[in-house]
Design an enzyme around this catalytic site. Structure first.
Site, PDB file in Angstrom:
ATOM      1  CG  HIS A 109      -1.789   1.200   1.292  1.00  0.00           C
ATOM      2  ND1 HIS A 109      -2.911   1.320   0.500  1.00  0.00           N
ATOM      3  CD2 HIS A 109      -1.693   2.348   1.991  1.00  0.00           C
ATOM      4  CE1 HIS A 109      -3.472   2.498   0.733  1.00  0.00           C
ATOM      5  NE2 HIS A 109      -2.754   3.139   1.632  1.00  0.00           N
ATOM      6  CB  THR A 141      -7.023  -8.704   8.002  1.00  0.00           C
ATOM      7  OG1 THR A 141      -6.869  -7.287   8.036  1.00  0.00           O
ATOM      8  CG2 THR A 141      -5.824  -9.380   8.634  1.00  0.00           C
TER       9      THR A 141
HETATM   10  C1  GRF Z   1       1.549   0.908  -6.347  1.00  0.00           C
HETATM   11  O1  GRF Z   1       1.727   2.228  -5.930  1.00  0.00           O
HETATM   12  C2  GRF Z   1       0.953   0.087  -5.254  1.00  0.00           C
HETATM   13  O2  GRF Z   1       1.382   0.454  -3.992  1.00  0.00           O
HETATM   14  C3  GRF Z   1      -0.509   0.374  -5.392  1.00  0.00           C
HETATM   15  O3  GRF Z   1      -0.736   0.431  -6.778  1.00  0.00           O
HETATM   16  C4  GRF Z   1       0.483   0.799  -7.428  1.00  0.00           C
HETATM   17  C5  GRF Z   1       0.798  -0.277  -8.415  1.00  0.00           C
HETATM   18  O4  GRF Z   1       1.927   0.056  -9.197  1.00  0.00           O
HETATM   19  N1  GRF Z   1      -1.306  -0.597  -4.689  1.00  0.00           N
HETATM   20  P1  GRF Z   1       2.610  -1.041 -10.107  1.00  0.00           P
HETATM   21  O5  GRF Z   1       1.508  -1.635 -10.976  1.00  0.00           O
HETATM   22  O6  GRF Z   1       3.243  -2.064  -9.232  1.00  0.00           O
HETATM   23  O7  GRF Z   1       3.613  -0.288 -10.927  1.00  0.00           O
END
Ligand code: GRF
Length: 219
Positions: A109, A141
């Site tokens: 995240h 979760t």
């Molecule tokens: C990343 O910033 C991730 O944290 C979020 O969505 C984005 C995905 O980027 N959940 P990528 O597809 O891995 O380049």
């Protein structure tokens, strides 16, 4: 040999970092499949370039969230994974899905949780004026963006940052902590008690500063 299934929805830069880590860090693991809910996800090409099988499961083809997740479970289970990685998988998951993989389902995240769960984290961080921002890898979760925290990485917020510039800075740290967290998981080094994750044995190398230097005898 551990089996990993990775779910994506888009660009796949985290997927790319994981693909490279599998090839370079001597993991006793293989990525059995990359599954996307969007056929146009660029990450699918990255997987193909590494010879990893890809699958597309369009959420629009399903009547509701439950049916989509059930179909996804069927696809994932065909690979009998030890670890399921959400690498930019932009779907809210049903309880049934989370139950199925709890304890072996990791998400990245783009904020220092518990600050800024949900979407638009970089904009929220700028609007709040935080001076440090970052990313979190956690076990998934049932409550979104709330699971036990495995690893975090922080970056400074600079005066002229826009959400996009800040996102780029955070993304670099995402790739590092995601690979590190997966490696700990694969090596059986993650312990969980009362929602708290510890790495055992502790991994001092992960910190790029001397933790002990922060403890002063002066107080
Ligand atoms: C990343 O910033 C991730 O944290 C979020 O969505 C984005 C995905 O980027 N959940 P990528 O597809 O891995 O380049």
């Amino acid at each position: 040999m551990k089996t990993i299934v990775i779910l994506i929805s888009g660009r796949g830069s985290n997927l790319d970092a994981i693909l490279k880590a599998v090839a370079s860090r001597g993991w006793n693991a293989r990525i059995a499949a990359v599954i996307s809910n969007r056929e146009e996800a660029l990450g699918l090409n990255l997987a193909k370039n590494h010879g990893v099988p890809t699958e597309i499961l369009r959420h629009q083809d399903y009547f509701d969230r439950e049916q989509f997740d059930d179909a996804l479970i069927q696809k994932i289970d065909a690979y009998e994974p030890d670890l399921v990685v959400l690498a930019g998988f932009m779907r809210i998951l049903t309880d049934r899905f989370v139950d199925r993989y709890e304890g072996k389902l990791l998400n990245i995240h783009p904020s220092l949780l518990p600050s800024f769960p949900g979407l638009n984290t970089h904009l929220k961080a700028l609007e709040k004026g935080v001076k440090w921002h970052g990313a979190t890898v956690h076990f998934v979760t049932k409550v979104m963006d709330e699971g036990p925290i495995i690893a975090q990485g922080a970056v400074p917020v600079l005066p002229d940052d826009t959400p996009d510039v800040l996102a780029q800075r955070v993304l670099k740290i995402e790739h590092q902590i995601f690979v590190q967290a997966i490696e700990w998981f694969l090596n059986g080094r993650l312990r969980q008690e009362n929602g708290i994750v510890t790495v055992f044995p502790p991994d001092q190398q992960f910190f790029n500063f001397d933790v002990n230097s922060l403890i002063s005898a002066d107080y």
